[in-house]
Motif scaffolding. Structure first.
Motif, PDB file in Angstrom:
ATOM      1  N   TYR A  99     107.350   3.898 -33.553  1.00 56.50           N
ATOM      2  CA  TYR A  99     107.273   4.702 -32.331  1.00 56.50           C
ATOM      3  C   TYR A  99     108.454   5.660 -32.225  1.00 56.50           C
ATOM      4  O   TYR A  99     108.308   6.794 -31.752  1.00 56.50           O
TER       5      TYR A  99
ATOM      6  N   PHE B   5     102.567   7.078 -34.484  1.00 62.86           N
ATOM      7  CA  PHE B   5     101.827   6.315 -33.490  1.00 62.86           C
ATOM      8  C   PHE B   5     100.771   5.396 -34.116  1.00 62.86           C
ATOM      9  O   PHE B   5     100.582   4.263 -33.659  1.00 62.86           O
TER      10      PHE B   5
ATOM     11  N   GLU C 205     104.405   7.820 -25.453  1.00 61.72           N
ATOM     12  CA  GLU C 205     103.045   8.315 -25.221  1.00 61.72           C
ATOM     13  C   GLU C 205     102.945   9.067 -23.895  1.00 61.72           C
ATOM     14  O   GLU C 205     101.849   9.426 -23.453  1.00 61.72           O
TER      15      GLU C 205
END
Length: 305
Positions: free
Chosen positions: A64, A69, A109
């Motif tokens: 991350y 991802f 995210e």
């Protein structure tokens, strides 16, 4: 005023230690402390499960961080079901670490509300674990720092300031709304608290530098909210003194210089973010007073790694 400036310059010339550079924050992963504390009470299978979890947790975190991802999600999915990994004695602490990981996943995210909610849950679980392992309360510092980072990312300067003040109060004075946290932070070695606070201050400064202009206002506000008369551990006093010097900036150049003279010796061991702010202000005052410093002096007081 120029006499004060020359007094400070003499101190700089006579002190080979003055530098912005300082050792980077190094701390064993809190997992090592937690698992080590309960080592004799965990079965071989429980230990294996924990290390399996941490292995994939670290892999997910690294992916991350690198914005990988797909790979991160692959490692993250291997962490479930959580009940397969955590024994009762360390469940709160491990769930705290899991929420920290999950919050970072949501942070990268751009799901900031969920990231902050999970950080708050991680802080509460850290306090719960500290009831049986007091040192785990130090994990609150890192989790709180993560919350400040999210606030900075979202551009919420007001909450960034208020949370930073509360975090300083916790690590400096042991102030917290939860009495368990208050009691247990006092059991943590002062050196560890100082390392954590130094890490926090420098990290927030770096994050601010990427997102905001006008950090001067940030430090001016923060410094006004740090009590200078309350009792504090001696090892933490240089940080208090640095905030006191910064607070004097708003009172005028003479007050600032006097405070810098009085607290000069302690500035050496304060976090580099505070030290750099102070000496940048000193250079500015010198310029206003028509005293251009030589490159040699500038390099000395603003030297980096």
């Amino acid at each position: 005023m120029k006499e004060l400036i020359h007094n400070i310059l003499n101190k700089i010339e006579g002190d080979d230690r003055i530098s912005i550079a300082q050792p980077k924050f190094k701390n064993r992963h809190i997992f090592d402390d937690l698992s080590g504390y309960f080592k004799s009470e965990l079965s071989k299978e429980e230990k294996m499960s924990l290390y399996y979890y941490m292995s994939h947790s670290e892999k997910a975190l690294n992916h991350y961080r690198n914005r990988e991802f797909y790979q991160g999600d692959g490692s993250f999915k291997k962490l479930f079901p959580l009940d397969d990994f955590f024994s009762d004695k360390i469940r709160s602490g491990m769930m705290s670490l899991h929420y920290s990981l999950s919050s970072y996943k949501n942070y990268v995210e751009s799901n900031y509300p969920l990231a902050m909610s999970e950080i708050d849950a991680a802080k509460l679980l850290a306090i719960e674990q500290s009831k049986t392992f007091p040192y785990f309360v130090i994990a609150i510092g890192e989790q709180w720092l993560n919350k400040v980072r999210v606030l900075i990312k979202t551009g919420n300067l007001s909450d960034t300031i208020s949370e930073t003040i509360l975090l300083n109060h916790f690590l400096l004075y042991g102030k917290h709304s939860d009495q368990t946290a208050v009691a247990n932070i006092e059991t943590v070695e002062t050196e560890h608290r100082k390392l954590m606070l130094t890490h926090v201050i420098n990290s927030i400064d770096t994050a601010l530098g990427k997102s905001f202009k006008g950090k001067e206002d940030f430090y001016s506000i923060i410094s006004k909210e740090i009590p200078t008369s309350e009792p504090v551990h001696q090892e933490l006093k240089p940080i208090i003194d640095a905030y006191q010097v910064i607070n004097a900036v708003s009172k005028g150049e003479a007050d600032f210089l006097e405070q810098l003279v009085q607290n000069f010796n302690n500035i050496e061991t304060c976090p580099k973010a505070l030290k750099q702010f102070i000496f940048n202000e000193f250079i500015r005052v010198c310029s206003v007073q028509g005293l251009a410093l030589s490159g040699e002096v500038n390099n000395k007081i603003l030297s980096r790694y």
